[in-house]
Design a protein around this motif. Structure first.
Motif, mmCIF file in Angstrom:
data_model
loop_
_atom_site.group_PDB
_atom_site.id
_atom_site.type_symbol
_atom_site.label_atom_id
_atom_site.label_comp_id
_atom_site.label_asym_id
_atom_site.label_seq_id
_atom_site.Cartn_x
_atom_site.Cartn_y
_atom_site.Cartn_z
ATOM 1 N N SER A 93 -47.541 10.336 -22.296
ATOM 2 C CA SER A 93 -48.555 9.278 -22.156
ATOM 3 C C SER A 93 -49.883 9.690 -22.818
ATOM 4 N N ASN A 95 -52.911 10.695 -22.680
ATOM 5 C CA ASN A 95 -53.846 11.302 -21.730
ATOM 6 C C ASN A 95 -54.055 12.741 -22.197
ATOM 7 N N ASP A 240 -51.736 0.214 -20.843
ATOM 8 C CA ASP A 240 -52.363 1.512 -20.549
ATOM 9 C C ASP A 240 -52.708 2.231 -21.850
ATOM 10 N N SER A 244 -56.426 3.190 -23.204
ATOM 11 C CA SER A 244 -56.787 4.581 -23.547
ATOM 12 C C SER A 244 -57.367 4.656 -24.954
#
Ligand SMILES: CC(=O)CC(=O)SCCNC(=O)CCNC(=O)[C@H](O)C(C)(C)COP(=O)(O)OP(=O)(O)OC[C@H]1O[C@@H](n2cnc3c(N)ncnc32)[C@H](O)[C@@H]1OP(=O)(O)O
Ligand SMILES: NC(=O)C1=CN([C@@H]2O[C@H](COP(=O)(O)OP(=O)(O)OC[C@H]3O[C@@H](n4cnc5c(N)ncnc54)[C@H](OP(=O)(O)O)[C@@H]3O)[C@@H](O)[C@H]2O)C=CC1
Length: 293
Positions: A93, A95, A240, A244
């Protein structure tokens, strides 16, 4: 196949990791797919089998070629299973903290000469490289979704990426049938610097009541010849991931024009992440999917 690369490890068996595994296995490489969630690994391997079976059914591959490709994808349930990889493509992901933890952990098991690549959509390659034990053998290899279909791979060097690493990654991308463009290491690179603010603007257009989901998507499909409307595309990418990327642009370029739309934030907070969650700007539990606004 590119020289010196025969086994490719993919970390993160979501939509991008699974697509990367298919595209890579199709071109003769051995592929190992790892994810923290064991069910994702199994689904990814099964998804690969379904993809190659369709390729054979539609005459795009011989049955024997499809079966060989399926047999080249294997699932891994521990990072130590990636020890023989010549190239690792990280697709967890979007992140930064998660990605740097993955790099720290996987570096311990990799061969010294293995190349570590990230499929990040937006994060600084130089900063990610600095969290690894091999900044010279690290770079961004940014695939587009859906990977088996889209022709482009964006390559991004960090400040310390060696010429040998860059050349090996370029040869690899070409060997799996992709065209390559090169972006400097700036937030969201080239494609997403342009594409994701357009999607964010479409969400503002919805938020401000200029049009509903259907009007916005139809407008851009029929009025600008986009294959998907921007809200349908946002759902396809994952809300998401879109959020981001906007946050990286907003913080990295310090310009208010990149402010993520509050409605995008709200959808992500609700867990309405798009297709992968069953609901986003459309509700995919209905057939055909029904706009949620
Ligand atoms: C966020 C980031 O960091 C960067 C990004 O990736 S941004 C996103 C970039 N991607 C896009 O913009 C995609 C825009 N959408 C499209 O191009 C098209 O809608 C599409 C290619 C996804 C589907 O095309 P379509 O004509 O509407 O549908 P369809 O006819 O079903 O599919 C066309 C082909 O793609 C294949 N395909 C579609 N989705 C697929 C998937 N998820 N995996 C594998 N193959 C797929 C189909 O099997 C079909 O193949 P054949 O022609 O060989 O039969
Ligand atoms: N979606 C897109 O269109 C594109 C995305 N990208 C980039 O690709 C990357 C992946 O995106 P995408 O595939 O869409 O995301 P997904 O949410 O589909 O997949 C991410 C996967 O990573 C898994 N994961 C989370 N933590 C770890 C970990 N520590 N180790 C291994 N796996 C982990 C997640 O598991 P769980 O769900 O259990 O947390 C999930 O299976 C992101 O960096 C994204 O920006 C690049 C191009 C296009």
């Amino acid at each position: 196949m590119a020289s010196n690369i025969s086994t490719v490890a993919v970390i993160g068996a979501g939509q991008m990791g699974s697509g990367i595994a298919q595209a890579v296995a199709k071109h003769g490489y051995q592929v190992v797919v790892y994810d923290v969630a064991e069910n994702r690994v199994r689904e990814s391997v099964e998804g690969g089998a379904r993809y190659f079976s369709r390729q054979a059914q539609t005459g795009k591959m011989l049955e024997s070629e499809a079966q060989d490709a399926v047999s080249r994808i294997r699932g891994a349930f521990a990072l130590s299973d990636l020890a023989d990889a010549d190239l690792v493509i990280e697709a967890v992901s979007e992140n930064e903290a998660l990605k740097t933890t993955v790099f720290r952990d996987v570096s311990k098991v990799l061969k010294a000469q293995a190349i570590l690549a990230t499929n990040t959509s937006s994060l600084s390659i130089t900063r990610l490289a600095a969290s690894t034990d091999r900044p010279d053998r690290f770079l961004g290899v940014h695939f587009m979704n859906p990977v088996p279909v889209m022709k482009l791979v964006e390559l991004v060097r960090g400040i310390g990426t060696s010429q040998e690493t860059f050349a090996a990654a370029k040869d690899f991308a070409v060997s799996i049938g992709k065209s390559v463009t090169v972006s400097e290491d700036f937030p969201a690179f080239i494609v997403n610097r342009i594409l994701i603010p357009m999607i964010n603007e479409a969400i503002y257009t919805l938020y401000e009541g200029v049009g509903n989901v259907e009007a916005i998507d139809t407008g851009m499909k029929l009025g600008a010849n986009h294959p998907m409307g921007p809200l349908e595309l946002a759902d396809f990418i994952g809300l998401d991931t879109c959020l981001s990327i906007m946050q990286v642009l907003h913080e990295g370029l310090a310009d208010s024009k990149y402010r993520p739309c509050p409605l995008l934030v709200k959808y992500v907070e609700a867990g309405w992440l798009g297709r992968k969650a069953g609901r986003g700007f459309y509700d995919y539990r209905c057939d055909p999917p029904r706009p949620t606004r």
